[in-house]
Design an enzyme around this catalytic site. Structure first.
Site, PDB file in Angstrom:
ATOM      1  N   HIS A 219       0.825  -1.111  -0.095  1.00  0.00           N
ATOM      2  CA  HIS A 219       0.059  -0.058  -0.087  1.00  0.00           C
ATOM      3  C   HIS A 219       0.874   1.198   0.008  1.00  0.00           C
ATOM      4  O   HIS A 219       0.313   2.358   0.056  1.00  0.00           O
ATOM      5  CB  HIS A 219      -0.792  -0.024   1.076  1.00  0.00           C
ATOM      6  CG  HIS A 219      -1.980   0.919   1.201  1.00  0.00           C
ATOM      7  ND1 HIS A 219      -2.312   2.096   2.036  1.00  0.00           N
ATOM      8  CD2 HIS A 219      -3.272   0.822   0.220  1.00  0.00           C
ATOM      9  CE1 HIS A 219      -3.416   2.533   1.559  1.00  0.00           C
ATOM     10  NE2 HIS A 219      -3.863   2.015   0.797  1.00  0.00           N
TER      11      HIS A 219
ATOM     12  N   LYS B 198       3.078   4.489  -1.437  1.00  0.00           N
ATOM     13  CA  LYS B 198       3.062   5.258  -2.604  1.00  0.00           C
ATOM     14  C   LYS B 198       4.112   6.115  -2.347  1.00  0.00           C
ATOM     15  O   LYS B 198       3.975   7.288  -2.016  1.00  0.00           O
ATOM     16  CB  LYS B 198       1.690   6.065  -2.520  1.00  0.00           C
ATOM     17  CG  LYS B 198       0.386   5.395  -2.074  1.00  0.00           C
ATOM     18  CD  LYS B 198      -0.119   5.821  -0.721  1.00  0.00           C
ATOM     19  CE  LYS B 198      -1.510   5.203  -0.430  1.00  0.00           C
ATOM     20  NZ  LYS B 198      -1.819   3.971  -1.134  1.00  0.00           N
TER      21      LYS B 198
ATOM     22  N   ASP C   1      16.847   9.456  -7.534  1.00  0.00           N
ATOM     23  CA  ASP C   1      18.567   9.637  -7.400  1.00  0.00           C
ATOM     24  C   ASP C   1      18.913   9.307  -5.838  1.00  0.00           C
ATOM     25  O   ASP C   1      20.075   9.766  -5.497  1.00  0.00           O
ATOM     26  CB  ASP C   1      19.133  10.882  -7.757  1.00  0.00           C
ATOM     27  CG  ASP C   1      18.874  11.260  -9.281  1.00  0.00           C
ATOM     28  OD1 ASP C   1      18.719  10.369  -9.833  1.00  0.00           O
ATOM     29  OD2 ASP C   1      19.073  12.371  -9.769  1.00  0.00           O
TER      30      ASP C   1
END
Ligand SMILES: [Zn+2]
Ligand SMILES: [Zn+2]
Lengths: 176, 176
Positions: free
Chosen positions: B120, B122, B127
């Site tokens: 779940h 996000k 870099d």
């Protein structure tokens, strides 16, 4: 030194009775809990500890809230005189297992959206000082089964941005 | 000075063609896009700008990814030689509108979970230096309709915690 913490879930299930008892009556002798769960240091217990550190205010902006353990912590703060405000999503608050009705009955101020889009935030602000935010919905399923993150940030700039967002939503969802 | 930014959604719909063109061919004369959307400063355009700043690597850990605009930005980075790795949730990657198949066909490395719980998270790491994380799923519906937050944090301590989580998941979801 300001709090900076990252919590990752899933968390092992754990008993938070000792944490709640200590928050309700600091210094009182701990009664052992009869439940079989261990009371260890877990992501959930750390989250609960951060919430229970509230002394004046707790602003909650939660897509869904069905975890009974976190609801008990919030209710305890409310009883202790902390000003709790809760914003939630209209579509989810009526679902089975939601803790919103129970918190409202306990006297906590609750407001919800009126829109088709989701109020999808999942953040808490403790004493207008500490931001708790991430991917975690406040459900037992998410806490125990999902990969989730929660940031704990005591940083005036980030806290202000979220506090302002909270106040905007709180006013927008004012039913009167 | 390290980047510190908070983006709130919903975002006004906006055209990101100029951003993509500039990223594909820096300094080339901009061709006007025929679409009717304004190209302004929005939460979405800011998110795209942060992603397009990647020069070496982009690590993505996304519950669902169906926004075509964000998929185009990721594909562009891949074509430009940025090492893109994508972890996603098995239950959602097959849904209508998912961009995962398209990204995989373009040659981007994708891994997904095998579990009943949701992956779940996000978040994105640019870099190995800049963390982009919040409540926002990478869907057009969430971007345009939901109340969401995204934090952009250039802070070694927070980035390391999420980079370590990414590497753990990347290894755990190794199909071989
Ligand atoms: Zn117990
Ligand atoms: Zn356009």
């Amino acid at each position: 030194r300001p709090v900076r913490e990252v919590l990752f879930f899933p968390s092992r299930p754990c008993c938070i009775e000792a944490l709640l008892a200590e928050a309700a009556q600091p210094g009182a002798p701990a009664r052992p809990c009869p439940c079989p769960l261990p009371s260890g240091d877990t992501a959930l217990s750390r989250l609960v500890r951060r919430l229970l550190s509230a002394r004046r205010s707790l602003d909650l902006c939660l897509f869904c809230f069905s975890c009974p353990q976190l609801a008990r912590a919030v209710q305890l703060l409310h009883r202790r005189g902390v000003r709790v405000r809760l914003v939630t999503d209209a579509q989810y608050m009526g679902l089975h297992g939601s803790q919103i009705g129970r918190l409202r009955h306990a006297g906590i101020q609750v407001r919800h959206d009126q829109h088709s889009g989701y109020m999808h935030h999942k953040f808490a602000i403790v004493d207008r000082r500490m931001l708790i935010t991430g991917s975690l919905n406040w459900t037992t399923q998410a806490i125990q089964s999902n990969r989730e993150n929660v940031l704990v940030v005591e940083d005036a700039e980030y806290v202000k941005a979220f506090q302002d967002e909270f106040e905007r939503i709180w006013e927008e969802y004012n039913p009167t």
